[in-house]
Write an enzyme that holds these catalytic residues in place. Structure first.
Site, PDB file in Angstrom:
ATOM      1  N   SER A 144       0.870  -1.182   0.000  1.00  0.00           N
ATOM      2  CA  SER A 144       0.000   0.000   0.000  1.00  0.00           C
ATOM      3  C   SER A 144       0.901   1.224   0.000  1.00  0.00           C
ATOM      4  CB  SER A 144      -0.854  -0.007   1.267  1.00  0.00           C
ATOM      5  OG  SER A 144      -1.472   1.255   1.455  1.00  0.00           O
ATOM      6  N   TYR A 157      -1.212  -1.271  10.286  1.00  0.00           N
ATOM      7  CA  TYR A 157      -1.352  -1.506   8.837  1.00  0.00           C
ATOM      8  C   TYR A 157      -0.123  -0.974   8.100  1.00  0.00           C
ATOM      9  CZ  TYR A 157      -3.557  -1.289   4.185  1.00  0.00           C
ATOM     10  OH  TYR A 157      -3.858  -1.453   2.853  1.00  0.00           O
TER      11      TYR A 157
HETATM   12  P1  NAI Z   1     -11.375  -6.529   0.170  1.00  0.00           P
HETATM   13  O1  NAI Z   1     -11.817  -6.565   1.591  1.00  0.00           O
HETATM   14  O2  NAI Z   1     -12.385  -6.185  -0.884  1.00  0.00           O
HETATM   15  O3  NAI Z   1     -10.686  -7.912  -0.230  1.00  0.00           O
HETATM   16  C1  NAI Z   1      -9.786  -8.560   0.624  1.00  0.00           C
HETATM   17  C2  NAI Z   1     -10.094 -10.033   0.655  1.00  0.00           C
HETATM   18  O4  NAI Z   1      -9.151 -10.673   1.526  1.00  0.00           O
HETATM   19  C3  NAI Z   1     -11.490 -10.331   1.193  1.00  0.00           C
HETATM   20  O5  NAI Z   1     -12.211 -11.127   0.279  1.00  0.00           O
HETATM   21  C4  NAI Z   1     -11.220 -11.075   2.493  1.00  0.00           C
HETATM   22  O6  NAI Z   1     -12.194 -12.070   2.800  1.00  0.00           O
HETATM   23  C5  NAI Z   1      -9.857 -11.672   2.236  1.00  0.00           C
HETATM   24  N1  NAI Z   1      -9.174 -12.018   3.495  1.00  0.00           N
HETATM   25  C6  NAI Z   1      -9.126 -11.292   4.640  1.00  0.00           C
HETATM   26  N2  NAI Z   1      -8.453 -11.960   5.572  1.00  0.00           N
HETATM   27  C7  NAI Z   1      -8.052 -13.132   5.021  1.00  0.00           C
HETATM   28  C8  NAI Z   1      -7.334 -14.258   5.507  1.00  0.00           C
HETATM   29  N3  NAI Z   1      -6.900 -14.318   6.767  1.00  0.00           N
HETATM   30  N4  NAI Z   1      -7.105 -15.290   4.661  1.00  0.00           N
HETATM   31  C9  NAI Z   1      -7.574 -15.256   3.380  1.00  0.00           C
HETATM   32  N5  NAI Z   1      -8.296 -14.226   2.875  1.00  0.00           N
HETATM   33  C10 NAI Z   1      -8.516 -13.171   3.689  1.00  0.00           C
HETATM   34  O7  NAI Z   1     -10.173  -5.491   0.145  1.00  0.00           O
HETATM   35  P2  NAI Z   1      -9.172  -5.068  -1.034  1.00  0.00           P
HETATM   36  O8  NAI Z   1      -9.149  -3.608  -1.018  1.00  0.00           O
HETATM   37  O9  NAI Z   1      -9.463  -5.775  -2.269  1.00  0.00           O
HETATM   38  O10 NAI Z   1      -7.791  -5.561  -0.419  1.00  0.00           O
HETATM   39  C11 NAI Z   1      -6.813  -6.254  -1.185  1.00  0.00           C
HETATM   40  C12 NAI Z   1      -5.436  -5.746  -0.825  1.00  0.00           C
HETATM   41  O11 NAI Z   1      -5.297  -4.410  -1.287  1.00  0.00           O
HETATM   42  C13 NAI Z   1      -5.144  -5.725   0.672  1.00  0.00           C
HETATM   43  O12 NAI Z   1      -3.856  -6.244   0.894  1.00  0.00           O
HETATM   44  C14 NAI Z   1      -5.199  -4.246   1.012  1.00  0.00           C
HETATM   45  O13 NAI Z   1      -4.421  -3.929   2.127  1.00  0.00           O
HETATM   46  C15 NAI Z   1      -4.672  -3.640  -0.275  1.00  0.00           C
HETATM   47  N6  NAI Z   1      -4.983  -2.233  -0.438  1.00  0.00           N
HETATM   48  C16 NAI Z   1      -6.260  -1.828  -0.656  1.00  0.00           C
HETATM   49  C17 NAI Z   1      -6.544  -0.488  -0.811  1.00  0.00           C
HETATM   50  C18 NAI Z   1      -7.921   0.003  -1.078  1.00  0.00           C
HETATM   51  O14 NAI Z   1      -8.097   1.226  -1.173  1.00  0.00           O
HETATM   52  N7  NAI Z   1      -8.921  -0.852  -1.192  1.00  0.00           N
HETATM   53  C19 NAI Z   1      -5.476   0.530  -0.729  1.00  0.00           C
HETATM   54  C20 NAI Z   1      -4.163  -0.015  -0.488  1.00  0.00           C
HETATM   55  C21 NAI Z   1      -3.943  -1.339  -0.366  1.00  0.00           C
END
Ligand code: NAI
Length: 307
Positions: A144, A157
């Protein structure tokens, strides 16, 4: 790496957001897609949507904190596709916002366990298999922009993402000989469900939290992310990085000025100290001697993953 057709790609967090966008983009390029997620229902729904698009998809429920389950999951994926993994996307992640001085051990264990531990576990499971297969590949981890600077309200985070950035930089320096590329994606805001990450917090770490979960705050967060980049567009940037073997994936140009100012503040810290240039030059010479010597020693040793 340019040849995606038929390659097996493992995508953690594939049930939602950034990971789902990656599954769509790389699936459309002909990869065989294994999506991994801790939420079984969301995983099944995502797999059905991908299959409807004609993507060859296999879904495996897994908490990426669980090392033994990782081994079982990748065994299952390789058996299903009768092939080894060529692309690993460490995408799953969680976030919580709250005052750092009120953080609990459970807050640390959850966020570091998923965001950093999950990445470590994924690479530890998949990388030796990739090396043994000898067909190259690429590993992408999602950090991130928050990983470049501390934060009073998302400090855990930020620390987890900073670690992912330097870990991937280190892998990039290590894996060239195996033909395995490395990228670290640093998004700013993406249109995903991450505002609801607290709902994914596991029962074993549910007790005691500093993270805000009041509906007004979550709704404001949700609105922020709704204004973010589309996950498919983001995954296209990742494709560009893989095709051109680029380490840092920084497609959020609006963050450039802030990052530059932060790095300049760090560099300016050198000016706070009076130092002896002759001693510094001597330290540099010692480093150079060490580099030469350790390079010679390394060249004489067999690589543990290939012997
Ligand atoms: P999201 O919440 O839509 O998707 C994340 C997925 O990871 C979810 O489906 C969740 O069930 C799964 N997850 C959570 N804990 C888990 C575990 N212990 N084992 C397996 N799966 C697990 O969120 P998003 O935004 O798609 O996140 C994806 C990545 O992007 C993350 O690493 C987040 O930190 C990063 N990110 C997101 C940003 C944003 O603005 N959405 C900004 C910067 C980074």
């Amino acid at each position: 790496m340019q040849d995606f057709e038929g390659r097996v790609a493992v995508i953690t967090g594939g049930a939602s957001g950034v990971g789902f966008g990656q599954a769509q983009v790389f699936g459309r390029l002909g990869c065989r897609i294994a999506i991994i997620d801790v939420r079984r229902d969301a995983l099944d729904e995502a797999a059905a949507r991908l299959a409807d698009e004609g993507i060859d998809v296999y879904a495996v429920p897994l908490d990426i904190r669980d090392r033994d389950a990782w081994v079982r999951a990748v065994d299952e994926i390789e058996a299903h596709f009768a092939d080894t993994v060529s692309l690993l996307f460490n995408t799953a992640g969680v976030n919580g916002f709250g005052p750092l001085d009120a953080a609990t051990y459970a807050d640390f264990d959850w966020v570091l366990g998923v965001n950093l531990g999950g990445v470590v576990n994924g690479i530890q499971t998949v990388l030796p298999r990739m090396i043994r297969a000898g067909r190259g590949g690429h590993i992408v981890s999602v950090a991130s922009m928050a990983g470049f600077e501390g934060s009073p309200v998302a400090g855990i985070y930020a620390a987890s993402k900073a670690a992912v950035i330097t870990l991937m930089e280190s892998y990039a320096l290590s894996l060239g000989a195996h033909g395995i590329g490395v990228s670290v994606l640093c998004p700013a805001s993406v249109r995903t469900d991450i505002a609801h990450a607290l709902e994914r917090r596991p029962d074993d770490l549910a007790d005691g939290s500093s993270f805000r979960d009041d509906p007004g705050f979550v709704a404001a967060q949700q609105r922020l992310y709704e204004g973010g980049m589309d996950p498919v567009e983001l995954a296209e940037h990742v494709r560009h990085a893989i095709e051109h073997d680029l380490l840092h994936v920084l497609p959020f140009i609006e963050t450039r000025e802030g990052l530059r100012r932060h790095q300049e503040r760090i560099l300016a810290a050198y000016d706070d100290y009076r130092t002896d240039p002759a001693a510094a030059a001597e330290r540099l010479r010692a480093f150079d001697r060490y580099r030469t010597e350790s390079g010679r020693l390394r060249a004489a040793e067999p690589h543990p993953a290939t012997h």
